[in-house]
Scaffold this motif. Structure first.
Motif, PDB file in Angstrom:
ATOM      1  N   GLY A 105      15.651  25.935  16.733  1.00 28.99           N
ATOM      2  CA  GLY A 105      17.101  25.901  16.926  1.00 28.99           C
ATOM      3  C   GLY A 105      17.750  24.728  16.228  1.00 28.99           C
ATOM      4  N   THR A 106      17.094  23.570  16.257  1.00 28.26           N
ATOM      5  CA  THR A 106      17.631  22.384  15.588  1.00 28.26           C
ATOM      6  C   THR A 106      17.698  22.598  14.077  1.00 28.26           C
ATOM      7  N   PHE A 107      16.626  23.098  13.472  1.00 20.28           N
ATOM      8  CA  PHE A 107      16.635  23.333  12.029  1.00 20.28           C
ATOM      9  C   PHE A 107      17.644  24.402  11.640  1.00 20.28           C
ATOM     10  N   THR A 108      17.760  25.454  12.434  1.00 19.62           N
ATOM     11  CA  THR A 108      18.733  26.504  12.149  1.00 19.62           C
ATOM     12  C   THR A 108      20.155  25.968  12.281  1.00 19.62           C
ATOM     13  N   GLY A 109      20.399  25.173  13.317  1.00 20.48           N
ATOM     14  CA  GLY A 109      21.721  24.583  13.493  1.00 20.48           C
ATOM     15  C   GLY A 109      22.104  23.665  12.359  1.00 20.48           C
ATOM     16  N   ILE A 110      21.165  22.847  11.889  1.00 21.24           N
ATOM     17  CA  ILE A 110      21.446  21.958  10.752  1.00 21.24           C
ATOM     18  C   ILE A 110      21.731  22.780   9.497  1.00 21.24           C
ATOM     19  N   GLY A 111      21.001  23.884   9.310  1.00 17.80           N
ATOM     20  CA  GLY A 111      21.239  24.755   8.151  1.00 17.80           C
ATOM     21  C   GLY A 111      22.624  25.374   8.194  1.00 17.80           C
ATOM     22  N   PHE A 112      23.033  25.901   9.346  1.00 18.13           N
ATOM     23  CA  PHE A 112      24.379  26.475   9.466  1.00 18.13           C
ATOM     24  C   PHE A 112      25.454  25.403   9.305  1.00 18.13           C
ATOM     25  N   LEU A 113      25.203  24.221   9.822  1.00 20.86           N
ATOM     26  CA  LEU A 113      26.163  23.136   9.690  1.00 20.86           C
ATOM     27  C   LEU A 113      26.347  22.750   8.215  1.00 20.86           C
ATOM     28  N   CYS A 114      25.241  22.658   7.472  1.00 21.48           N
ATOM     29  CA  CYS A 114      25.334  22.339   6.046  1.00 21.48           C
ATOM     30  C   CYS A 114      26.073  23.435   5.292  1.00 21.48           C
ATOM     31  N   TYR A 115      25.877  24.689   5.673  1.00 18.59           N
ATOM     32  CA  TYR A 115      26.571  25.798   5.028  1.00 18.59           C
ATOM     33  C   TYR A 115      28.057  25.775   5.380  1.00 18.59           C
ATOM     34  N   ALA A 116      28.411  25.417   6.619  1.00 16.87           N
ATOM     35  CA  ALA A 116      29.796  25.435   7.071  1.00 16.87           C
ATOM     36  C   ALA A 116      30.612  24.311   6.445  1.00 16.87           C
ATOM     37  N   ILE A 117      30.009  23.153   6.236  1.00 17.45           N
ATOM     38  CA  ILE A 117      30.785  22.025   5.697  1.00 17.45           C
ATOM     39  C   ILE A 117      30.659  21.907   4.183  1.00 17.45           C
ATOM     40  N   GLN A 118      30.126  22.927   3.538  1.00 19.49           N
ATOM     41  CA  GLN A 118      29.987  22.885   2.078  1.00 19.49           C
ATOM     42  C   GLN A 118      31.387  22.948   1.457  1.00 19.49           C
ATOM     43  N   PRO A 119      31.721  22.025   0.579  1.00 17.07           N
ATOM     44  CA  PRO A 119      33.067  22.036  -0.020  1.00 17.07           C
ATOM     45  C   PRO A 119      33.239  23.194  -0.993  1.00 17.07           C
ATOM     46  N   GLU A 120      34.500  23.505  -1.275  1.00 14.90           N
ATOM     47  CA  GLU A 120      34.769  24.557  -2.251  1.00 14.90           C
ATOM     48  C   GLU A 120      34.340  24.091  -3.630  1.00 14.90           C
ATOM     49  N   MET A 121      34.153  25.056  -4.501  1.00 16.99           N
ATOM     50  CA  MET A 121      33.734  24.730  -5.859  1.00 16.99           C
ATOM     51  C   MET A 121      34.867  24.003  -6.573  1.00 16.99           C
ATOM     52  N   PRO A 122      34.606  22.855  -7.184  1.00 13.97           N
ATOM     53  CA  PRO A 122      35.690  22.079  -7.806  1.00 13.97           C
ATOM     54  C   PRO A 122      36.172  22.646  -9.140  1.00 13.97           C
ATOM     55  N   ALA A 123      35.518  23.655  -9.675  1.00 21.91           N
ATOM     56  CA  ALA A 123      35.907  24.219 -10.973  1.00 21.91           C
ATOM     57  C   ALA A 123      36.200  25.704 -10.818  1.00 21.91           C
ATOM     58  N   VAL A 124      36.901  26.260 -11.795  1.00 21.11           N
ATOM     59  CA  VAL A 124      37.200  27.687 -11.814  1.00 21.11           C
ATOM     60  C   VAL A 124      36.078  28.377 -12.571  1.00 21.11           C
ATOM     61  N   ARG A 125      35.642  29.508 -12.066  1.00 20.92           N
ATOM     62  CA  ARG A 125      34.583  30.246 -12.750  1.00 20.92           C
ATOM     63  C   ARG A 125      35.092  30.797 -14.084  1.00 20.92           C
ATOM     64  N   ARG A 126      34.204  30.929 -15.026  1.00 16.56           N
ATOM     65  CA  ARG A 126      34.564  31.398 -16.362  1.00 16.56           C
ATOM     66  C   ARG A 126      34.889  32.895 -16.302  1.00 16.56           C
ATOM     67  N   GLU A 127      35.927  33.269 -17.035  1.00 20.20           N
ATOM     68  CA  GLU A 127      36.301  34.679 -17.144  1.00 20.20           C
ATOM     69  C   GLU A 127      36.244  35.075 -18.609  1.00 20.20           C
ATOM     70  N   TYR A 128      35.897  36.331 -18.874  1.00 16.99           N
ATOM     71  CA  TYR A 128      35.723  36.811 -20.239  1.00 16.99           C
ATOM     72  C   TYR A 128      36.772  37.876 -20.550  1.00 16.99           C
ATOM     73  N   PRO A 129      37.267  37.898 -21.792  1.00 13.93           N
ATOM     74  CA  PRO A 129      38.259  38.920 -22.178  1.00 13.93           C
ATOM     75  C   PRO A 129      37.605  40.270 -22.439  1.00 13.93           C
ATOM     76  N   PHE A 130      38.413  41.265 -22.729  1.00  9.09           N
ATOM     77  CA  PHE A 130      37.964  42.621 -23.084  1.00  9.09           C
ATOM     78  C   PHE A 130      37.131  43.232 -21.986  1.00  9.09           C
ATOM     79  N   ASP A 131      37.701  43.232 -20.800  1.00  4.84           N
ATOM     80  CA  ASP A 131      37.051  43.843 -19.642  1.00  4.84           C
ATOM     81  C   ASP A 131      35.694  43.201 -19.372  1.00  4.84           C
ATOM     82  N   GLY A 132      35.657  41.890 -19.479  1.00  8.84           N
ATOM     83  CA  GLY A 132      34.458  41.137 -19.174  1.00  8.84           C
ATOM     84  C   GLY A 132      33.361  41.308 -20.191  1.00  8.84           C
ATOM     85  N   LEU A 133      33.702  41.521 -21.458  1.00 14.92           N
ATOM     86  CA  LEU A 133      32.742  41.709 -22.562  1.00 14.92           C
ATOM     87  C   LEU A 133      31.807  42.884 -22.307  1.00 14.92           C
TER      88      LEU A 133
END
Length: 154
Positions: A105-133
């Motif tokens: 339970g402790t290891f599972t709780g720490i895993g969920f806690l790390c997943y919950a407090i994970q910050p958003e991605m600081p960059a925008v994902r790359r996008e491709y033209p022409f219907d995504g190549l």
């Protein structure tokens, strides 16, 4: 004559038994010391308590390795209860299960806690033209990359 005298001398390191010491290793324990069996399949064999020999004190036995006295009737399941049987658990099984559940339970709780407090991605994902190549990657739907969005450009 010299050989006879040498044979009569005691060997160094071997102690002689005291004159009044009784030899007990050939004397069986009388069955009257044990209560008669209530189990009909034992046919009068004494009902010895179901306790592992590993739980006994290591001192005061005729056979200290097996922790038993000579003439003592063995238990009907001696191969399980002897010193060579499976190890007797040091921790009570219910306590061991509680500790295991607590650890998982402790290891599972720490895993969920790390997943919950994970910050958003600081960059925008790359996008491709022409219907995504799609055409450039071979035209298969599985190879389709993320399509370029036109809403963000306006």
């Amino acid at each position: 004559m010299q050989a006879v005298r040498a044979a009569a001398r005691p060997v160094a390191g071997i102690r002689r038994a005291a004159a009044g010491a009784a030899r007990t290793y050939a004397t069986p324990v009388p069955y009257s010391e044990f209560p008669p069996s209530k189990d009909p399949q034992l046919a009068g064999y004494p009902e010895v308590p179901y306790v592992s020999k590993q739980r006994r004190s290591p001192f005061g036995w005729d056979d200290p390795q097996m922790r038993r006295n000579f003439g003592e009737p063995p238990h009907e399941q001696e191969e399980i209860l002897s010193m060579w049987g499976p190890d007797a658990p040091v921790v009570d099984p219910s306590r061991a299960l509680r500790n295991f559940i607590l650890a998982v339970g402790t290891f599972t709780g720490i895993g969920f806690l790390c997943y919950a407090i994970q910050p958003e991605m600081p960059a925008v994902r790359r996008e491709y033209p022409f219907d995504g190549l799609q055409k450039e990657l071979g035209g298969l739907e599985e190879n389709k990359a993320r399509a370029e969005s036109l809403e963000d450009e306006e």
